[in-house]
Design an enzyme around this catalytic site. Structure first.
Site, PDB file in Angstrom:
ATOM      1  N   ASN A  49      15.498 -18.085   6.319  1.00 24.44           N
ATOM      2  CA  ASN A  49      16.076 -18.850   5.206  1.00 24.44           C
ATOM      3  C   ASN A  49      14.986 -19.596   4.448  1.00 24.44           C
ATOM      4  O   ASN A  49      13.967 -20.013   5.008  1.00 24.44           O
ATOM      5  CB  ASN A  49      17.218 -19.766   5.658  1.00 24.44           C
ATOM      6  CG  ASN A  49      16.905 -20.649   6.835  1.00 24.44           C
ATOM      7  OD1 ASN A  49      15.972 -20.396   7.587  1.00 24.44           O
ATOM      8  ND2 ASN A  49      17.684 -21.690   7.008  1.00 24.44           N
ATOM      9  N   GLU A  62      19.707 -13.571   6.139  1.00 26.95           N
ATOM     10  CA  GLU A  62      20.248 -12.211   6.033  1.00 26.95           C
ATOM     11  C   GLU A  62      19.993 -11.631   4.645  1.00 26.95           C
ATOM     12  O   GLU A  62      19.697 -10.442   4.494  1.00 26.95           O
ATOM     13  CB  GLU A  62      21.756 -12.214   6.317  1.00 26.95           C
ATOM     14  CG  GLU A  62      22.126 -12.721   7.691  1.00 26.95           C
ATOM     15  CD  GLU A  62      22.367 -14.226   7.735  1.00 26.95           C
ATOM     16  OE1 GLU A  62      21.664 -14.965   7.006  1.00 26.95           O
ATOM     17  OE2 GLU A  62      23.231 -14.653   8.508  1.00 26.95           O
TER      18      GLU A  62
HETATM   19  N1  THU Z   1      21.901 -19.995   6.694  1.00 23.97           N
HETATM   20  C1  THU Z   1      21.412 -18.723   6.755  1.00 23.97           C
HETATM   21  O1  THU Z   1      20.201 -18.495   6.576  1.00 23.97           O
HETATM   22  N2  THU Z   1      22.279 -17.708   7.013  1.00 23.97           N
HETATM   23  C2  THU Z   1      23.626 -17.886   7.148  1.00 23.97           C
HETATM   24  O2  THU Z   1      24.375 -16.946   6.984  1.00 23.97           O
HETATM   25  C3  THU Z   1      24.105 -19.228   7.493  1.00 23.97           C
HETATM   26  C4  THU Z   1      23.311 -20.334   6.879  1.00 23.97           C
HETATM   27  C5  THU Z   1      20.991 -21.091   6.356  1.00 23.97           C
HETATM   28  C6  THU Z   1      21.241 -21.697   4.992  1.00 23.97           C
HETATM   29  C7  THU Z   1      20.640 -23.077   5.151  1.00 23.97           C
HETATM   30  O3  THU Z   1      19.242 -22.982   4.868  1.00 23.97           O
HETATM   31  C8  THU Z   1      20.813 -23.386   6.625  1.00 23.97           C
HETATM   32  O4  THU Z   1      21.113 -22.157   7.280  1.00 23.97           O
HETATM   33  C9  THU Z   1      21.928 -24.382   6.911  1.00 23.97           C
HETATM   34  O5  THU Z   1      23.143 -23.923   6.410  1.00 23.97           O
HETATM   35 ZN    ZN Z   2      24.619 -16.652   4.712  1.00 22.73          ZN
END
Ligand code: THU
Ligand code: ZN
Length: 153
Positions: A49, A62
């Site tokens: 992320n 993802e």
């Molecule tokens: N996050 C992801 O990378 N993938 C997901 O599907 C769920 C949430 C990240 C977004 C944000 O940077 C952190 O997790 C907290 O929500």
């Molecule tokens: Zn997501």
């Protein structure tokens, strides 16, 4: 999954997802996520992320993994792994489930890291039973090769 797709090794795919955690840029949530997608030819693409000061521009792990696979010319995903590095039941959010469904069939496995060598296994179609599909838009994406200009036909 199609005949001829590579066998999915959950532990190996989760290890790849965990390997992306260190690259996560998460100054706001401080919640790292790593993802790995396995493509039809056995290649693995990872993502982490990447947050943004305006919050809404933040990229999910993802999305970054899928983007990396598509950039490399892959349009069929046959397995997914997600890790937060913690034992917290991390799972792809609703938006990411739809993104994964663009390139993965409903029966592909999605492994969610539970830490300590454990994970939960789901099918993509179980995580998102109803998706917006190309058929709903009257489109067959396989008829559009990479780089085709849909408007220019
Ligand atoms: N996050 C992801 O990378 N993938 C997901 O599907 C769920 C949430 C990240 C977004 C944000 O940077 C952190 O997790 C907290 O929500
Ligand atoms: Zn997501």
């Amino acid at each position: 999954m199609d005949e001829g797709s590579p066998a999915v090794d959950p532990a190996a795919l989760l290890e790849q997802a965990r390997g992306a955690l260190d690259a996560a840029y998460v100054p706001y949530s401080e919640y790292t996520v790593g993802a790995a997608v396995l493509t039809e030819d056995g290649s693995v693409f990872t993502g982490c992320n990447i947050e943004n000061a305006n919050y809404s521009n933040s990229l999910h792990a993802e999305e970054v993994a899928v983007g990396s696979a598509v950039r490399a010319g892959h349009r069929s995903i046959v397995g997914v792994a997600v890790s937060s590095g913690a034992r917290d039941g991390v799972t792809p959010c609703g938006m990411c489930r739809q993104t994964l469904a663009e390139f993965g069939d409903e029966d592909i496995p999605v492994y969610c890291d539970e830490g300590d060598g454990e994970w939960t296994e789901h099918r993509l179609g179980e995580l998102i039973p109803d998706t917006i599909t190309p058929e709903m838009l009257g489109v067959d994406p396989t008829e559009r090769a990479a780089g085709d200009d849909a408007a220019g036909e």
